[in-house]
Design a protein around this motif. Structure first.
Motif, PDB file in Angstrom:
ATOM      1  N   TRP A  89      34.864  51.057 -13.406  1.00 36.69           N
ATOM      2  CA  TRP A  89      35.666  49.996 -12.793  1.00 36.69           C
ATOM      3  C   TRP A  89      37.139  50.337 -12.815  1.00 36.69           C
ATOM      4  O   TRP A  89      37.982  49.471 -12.692  1.00 36.69           O
ATOM      5  CB  TRP A  89      35.399  48.628 -13.391  1.00 36.69           C
ATOM      6  CG  TRP A  89      35.344  48.543 -14.881  1.00 36.69           C
ATOM      7  CD1 TRP A  89      36.363  48.768 -15.752  1.00 36.69           C
ATOM      8  CD2 TRP A  89      34.225  48.175 -15.650  1.00 36.69           C
ATOM      9  NE1 TRP A  89      35.935  48.565 -17.018  1.00 36.69           N
ATOM     10  CE2 TRP A  89      34.618  48.194 -16.990  1.00 36.69           C
ATOM     11  CE3 TRP A  89      32.912  47.825 -15.340  1.00 36.69           C
ATOM     12  CZ2 TRP A  89      33.749  47.881 -18.029  1.00 36.69           C
ATOM     13  CZ3 TRP A  89      32.062  47.522 -16.377  1.00 36.69           C
ATOM     14  CH2 TRP A  89      32.478  47.544 -17.692  1.00 36.69           C
ATOM     15  N   VAL A  90      37.420  51.635 -12.966  1.00 29.08           N
ATOM     16  CA  VAL A  90      38.796  52.105 -12.821  1.00 29.08           C
ATOM     17  C   VAL A  90      38.835  53.184 -11.745  1.00 29.08           C
ATOM     18  O   VAL A  90      39.371  52.982 -10.665  1.00 29.08           O
ATOM     19  CB  VAL A  90      39.370  52.631 -14.161  1.00 29.08           C
ATOM     20  CG1 VAL A  90      40.756  53.227 -13.955  1.00 29.08           C
ATOM     21  CG2 VAL A  90      39.419  51.516 -15.200  1.00 29.08           C
ATOM     22  N   THR A 122      35.811  48.811  -9.295  1.00 28.39           N
ATOM     23  CA  THR A 122      36.612  47.782  -9.964  1.00 28.39           C
ATOM     24  C   THR A 122      35.665  46.948 -10.829  1.00 28.39           C
ATOM     25  O   THR A 122      34.440  47.069 -10.708  1.00 28.39           O
ATOM     26  CB  THR A 122      37.293  46.851  -8.936  1.00 28.39           C
ATOM     27  OG1 THR A 122      36.266  46.153  -8.207  1.00 28.39           O
ATOM     28  CG2 THR A 122      38.184  47.624  -7.977  1.00 28.39           C
ATOM     29  N   GLU A 123      36.220  46.078 -11.649  1.00 28.91           N
ATOM     30  CA  GLU A 123      35.349  45.231 -12.460  1.00 28.91           C
ATOM     31  C   GLU A 123      34.525  44.306 -11.575  1.00 28.91           C
ATOM     32  O   GLU A 123      33.382  43.997 -11.891  1.00 28.91           O
ATOM     33  CB  GLU A 123      36.163  44.440 -13.484  1.00 28.91           C
ATOM     34  CG  GLU A 123      36.624  45.316 -14.629  1.00 28.91           C
ATOM     35  CD  GLU A 123      37.118  44.534 -15.818  1.00 28.91           C
ATOM     36  OE1 GLU A 123      36.395  43.613 -16.258  1.00 28.91           O
ATOM     37  OE2 GLU A 123      38.211  44.853 -16.303  1.00 28.91           O
ATOM     38  N   GLN A 124      35.100  43.879 -10.442  1.00 30.01           N
ATOM     39  CA  GLN A 124      34.364  43.015  -9.522  1.00 30.01           C
ATOM     40  C   GLN A 124      33.314  43.802  -8.725  1.00 30.01           C
ATOM     41  O   GLN A 124      32.291  43.261  -8.339  1.00 30.01           O
ATOM     42  CB  GLN A 124      35.327  42.335  -8.535  1.00 30.01           C
ATOM     43  CG  GLN A 124      36.341  41.406  -9.168  1.00 30.01           C
ATOM     44  CD  GLN A 124      37.473  42.148  -9.888  1.00 30.01           C
ATOM     45  OE1 GLN A 124      37.868  43.240  -9.501  1.00 30.01           O
ATOM     46  NE2 GLN A 124      37.961  41.550 -10.960  1.00 30.01           N
ATOM     47  N   ARG A 125      33.583  45.077  -8.462  1.00 29.47           N
ATOM     48  CA  ARG A 125      32.686  45.927  -7.657  1.00 29.47           C
ATOM     49  C   ARG A 125      32.627  47.319  -8.287  1.00 29.47           C
ATOM     50  O   ARG A 125      33.238  48.264  -7.813  1.00 29.47           O
ATOM     51  CB  ARG A 125      33.224  45.997  -6.218  1.00 29.47           C
ATOM     52  CG  ARG A 125      32.429  46.875  -5.272  1.00 29.47           C
ATOM     53  CD  ARG A 125      31.047  46.264  -4.976  1.00 29.47           C
ATOM     54  NE  ARG A 125      30.391  46.971  -3.914  1.00 29.47           N
ATOM     55  CZ  ARG A 125      29.655  48.075  -4.083  1.00 29.47           C
ATOM     56  NH1 ARG A 125      29.482  48.590  -5.271  1.00 29.47           N
ATOM     57  NH2 ARG A 125      29.080  48.653  -3.060  1.00 29.47           N
ATOM     58  N   PRO A 126      31.921  47.431  -9.444  1.00 24.41           N
ATOM     59  CA  PRO A 126      31.881  48.723 -10.134  1.00 24.41           C
ATOM     60  C   PRO A 126      31.156  49.791  -9.324  1.00 24.41           C
ATOM     61  O   PRO A 126      30.229  49.493  -8.570  1.00 24.41           O
ATOM     62  CB  PRO A 126      31.137  48.432 -11.434  1.00 24.41           C
ATOM     63  CG  PRO A 126      30.669  47.034 -11.375  1.00 24.41           C
ATOM     64  CD  PRO A 126      31.180  46.401 -10.130  1.00 24.41           C
ATOM     65  N   GLY A 184      37.743  52.935  -6.286  1.00 25.64           N
ATOM     66  CA  GLY A 184      38.620  52.756  -7.443  1.00 25.64           C
ATOM     67  C   GLY A 184      39.907  53.532  -7.274  1.00 25.64           C
ATOM     68  O   GLY A 184      40.207  54.046  -6.188  1.00 25.64           O
ATOM     69  N   GLN A 185      40.651  53.663  -8.357  1.00 24.87           N
ATOM     70  CA  GLN A 185      41.950  54.344  -8.317  1.00 24.87           C
ATOM     71  C   GLN A 185      41.846  55.798  -7.862  1.00 24.87           C
ATOM     72  O   GLN A 185      42.784  56.336  -7.281  1.00 24.87           O
ATOM     73  CB  GLN A 185      42.611  54.295  -9.694  1.00 24.87           C
ATOM     74  CG  GLN A 185      43.060  52.923 -10.101  1.00 24.87           C
ATOM     75  CD  GLN A 185      43.642  52.896 -11.514  1.00 24.87           C
ATOM     76  OE1 GLN A 185      43.813  53.918 -12.160  1.00 24.87           O
ATOM     77  NE2 GLN A 185      43.939  51.700 -11.988  1.00 24.87           N
TER      78      GLN A 185
END
Length: 172
Positions: free
Chosen positions: A40-41, A45-49, A137-138
């Motif tokens: 989730w980074v 993301t935490e909402q869409r891992p 993610g990032q």
């Protein structure tokens, strides 16, 4: 202390990031390469891992082993811990690897912690592809991570049929 080995099964194989004096193809028994870590980074993301690779129990995994001079032990282990243990989803272990052509050695390995909240479990290829598709993610799109990983493995002459199935489903 003498030289030591580090086992790479994912991005460490093509981007180790540490000094080493030898690289050998090796197999780790009892663990397999798997998209079993929720990201989730970097890839979600935490909402869409998304999913990233881990070594999970069962089977075996072909990868690359890097021999590191003993005088670099502290520096390389610190680098690996910074890289691999950011969220403590991996456990650092000394495990026996088998070299292609014969011989064995103990190597530093990072395996998935099945008790960690980021552990996604043993997914079939279709479910893994469903999670990967659309996750960003990032570090970019999760699909790109999977497709790039398969491409790098093929370039090294390493087949991973499960991961190739995931990539095929993601690529549709």
């Amino acid at each position: 202390m003498g030289d030591f080995w580090v086992f790479g099964y994912g991005s460490l194989m093509w981007r180790p990031g540490f000094a080493h004096v030898e690289t050998r193809r090796a197999r780790l028994m009892g663990f397999r390469r798997s998209l079993c870590i929720r990201s989730w980074v970097h890839r979600g993301t935490e909402q869409r891992p998304g999913l990233v690779l881990g070594l999970d129990r069962g089977g075996s995994c072909v990868g690359l082993a890097f021999r590191v001079p003993g005088d670099l032990r502290d520096e390389v282990v610190a680098y690996l811990r910074d890289r691999e243990l950011v969220t403590s989803v991996y456990l650092e272990r000394q495990l026996t690897i088998q070299f292609d052509g014969g011989g064995k050695a103990e190597a530093v390995c990072y395996i998935a912690d099945r008790k960690h909240h980021q552990y996604a479990g043993n997914l079939d290829a279709a479910h893994a592809a469903e999670i990967v598709t659309g996750a960003v993610g990032q570090s970019g799109r999760n699909e790109d991570y999977v497709l790039s990983t398969v491409e790098h493995l093929r370039a090294l002459g390493i087949r991973d049929h499960w991961l190739e199935d995931v990539a095929r489903l993601v690529g549709k």
